[in-house]
Design a protein around this motif. Structure first.
Motif, mmCIF file in Angstrom:
data_model
loop_
_atom_site.group_PDB
_atom_site.id
_atom_site.type_symbol
_atom_site.label_atom_id
_atom_site.label_comp_id
_atom_site.label_asym_id
_atom_site.label_seq_id
_atom_site.Cartn_x
_atom_site.Cartn_y
_atom_site.Cartn_z
ATOM 1 N N GLN A 111 0.826 -1.214 0.000
ATOM 2 C CA GLN A 111 0.000 0.000 0.000
ATOM 3 C C GLN A 111 0.860 1.263 0.000
ATOM 4 O O GLN A 111 0.467 2.297 -0.539
ATOM 5 N N TYR A 112 2.065 1.156 0.585
ATOM 6 C CA TYR A 112 2.935 2.328 0.682
ATOM 7 C C TYR A 112 3.637 2.631 -0.646
ATOM 8 O O TYR A 112 4.238 3.698 -0.791
ATOM 9 N N ASP B 29 1.939 2.604 -3.483
ATOM 10 C CA ASP B 29 0.897 3.178 -4.335
ATOM 11 C C ASP B 29 1.163 4.672 -4.494
ATOM 12 O O ASP B 29 1.346 5.393 -3.504
ATOM 13 N N SER B 30 1.201 5.139 -5.715
ATOM 14 C CA SER B 30 1.522 6.550 -5.987
ATOM 15 C C SER B 30 0.508 7.510 -5.372
ATOM 16 O O SER B 30 0.803 8.694 -5.188
ATOM 17 N N THR B 31 -0.679 7.006 -5.051
ATOM 18 C CA THR B 31 -1.712 7.866 -4.466
ATOM 19 C C THR B 31 -1.622 7.923 -2.944
ATOM 20 O O THR B 31 -2.324 8.716 -2.315
ATOM 21 N N PHE B 32 -0.781 7.067 -2.366
ATOM 22 C CA PHE B 32 -0.683 7.019 -0.911
ATOM 23 C C PHE B 32 0.177 8.173 -0.413
ATOM 24 O O PHE B 32 1.283 8.397 -0.895
ATOM 25 N N VAL B 33 -0.339 8.913 0.551
ATOM 26 C CA VAL B 33 0.381 10.049 1.137
ATOM 27 C C VAL B 33 0.676 9.739 2.598
ATOM 28 O O VAL B 33 -0.238 9.460 3.377
#
Length: 326
Positions: free
Chosen positions: A267-268, A270-274
């Protein structure tokens, strides 16, 4: 009476001589892991890419040899500081002294031989014969495949040299003496084929030094079962984070199937994960999620398969205690 005093004097003198001999042995003979062997590592593309993968996402060279930004969750490396060192581990974090991660770009290790770097990674002994503090888990790295260690060396040789001037590490007394007894000769192993899922998972578990953090640690020694969790880590603000139980018990990871376990990491990536910001005293972890997220899904899955073979251990872990009480 004189005879008693004479015997007492002889005994006291013998104790002092033995003590001096013991201190001299530790100071001048140890660590004794043998000389650095002569190695010439070939810097081929495949080897470099393997080393890049290990250094960034498995063995975490880029994590400790950088400056981590703990204003973000999991303290990702500050961009541009990877491999240049400077991260500090000191008394405010419960360490017996002040230890500074070194610059491992060619500026820092360019004049080291391949054999000297190999010995350092696998035994914890520097080119001058002095030991390093096992923040770098050389006891685990010394169990890996020679080819993987050489791959990391090949990758490090390709880095751009970055000039830095970090202070020297210094252990407190008496740990400076204890530190000299810690390095051991490497016990290298062949990397299992990926088809041997559990054996390969154990190898990757070792390469990623999972047991280093996820095993209880008391009075300078590991206690309890491997992966049983509960080891405490102190943050400079006084907050405490504890490594969770990795065994297949209800208090560990029994509730996760392989897909869910892999997703915990991926999950980390993922380019959308902040990554969320973390305020002082807020929930934080030392687990370098962002860097581990770059590990191949099959490798994470193999680690999961190996973990399933561990003896289930009943250990409910309170993951975090904030130094700031609301």
């Amino acid at each position: 009476m004189k005879r008693v005093l004479k015997i007492t004097g002889y005994f006291g003198g013998s104790v002092i001589l033995l003590l001096l001999f013991f201190l001299g042995y530790i100071s001048f003979v140890l660590p004794n892991v043998g000389k650095a062997e002569y190695i010439e590592v070939e810097v081929g593309q495949d080897k470099v890419e393997r080393g890049r993968y290990l250094a960034h996402h498995v063995m975490m060279c880029a994590d400790c040899h950088s400056k981590r930004d703990f204003s973000k969750f999991s303290g990702p490396p500050t961009p541009g500081t990877e491999f240049v060192g400077g991260d500090i581990f000191d008394e405010s974090m419960g360490f017996p002294g002040k230890f500074v991660s070194t610059n491992i770009t060619p500026y820092g290790i360019g004049d080291w031989t391949d054999g000297e770097i190999f010995r350092l990674i696998t035994t914890g002994v520097k080119r001058d014969g002095e030991p390093i503090f096992p923040v770098m888990p050389y006891h685990h790295f010394g169990q890996l495949d020679r080819e993987d260690i050489e791959a990391v060396i090949a990758f490090l040789r390709t880095l751009e040299p970055v000039e830095t001037h970090h202070p020297e590490s210094k252990a407190s007394f008496p740990f400076n003496l204890i530190l000299r007894t810690m390095p051991k000769k490497a016990q290298l192993n062949s990397k299992p084929d990926k088809s041997q899922t559990v054996a390969y998972g154990k190898y990757m578990f070792t390469a990623a030094a999972c047991a280093e953090c996820h095993t209880q640690f008391e009075k300078g020694k590991f206690v309890g079962p491997v992966g049983g969790g509960g080891r405490e880590f102190l943050f400079p603000d006084g907050s405490i984070v504890r490594a969770p139980n990795l065994t297949p018990h209800e208090t560990g990871i029994k509730q996760y199937n392989k897909k869910q376990f892999v997703e915990l990491f991926k999950q980390y990536s993922d380019s959308t994960f902040v990554l969320p910001d973390v305020k002082p005293g807020g929930f934080q972890t030392l687990m370098p999620w962002v860097m581990y997220s770059g590990m191949e899904a099959d490798d994470i899955g193999a680690i999961y398969d190996y973990i399933q073979t561990l003896e289930p251990y009943d250990n409910t872990v309170e993951k975090f205690t904030s130094a700031i009480q609301e």
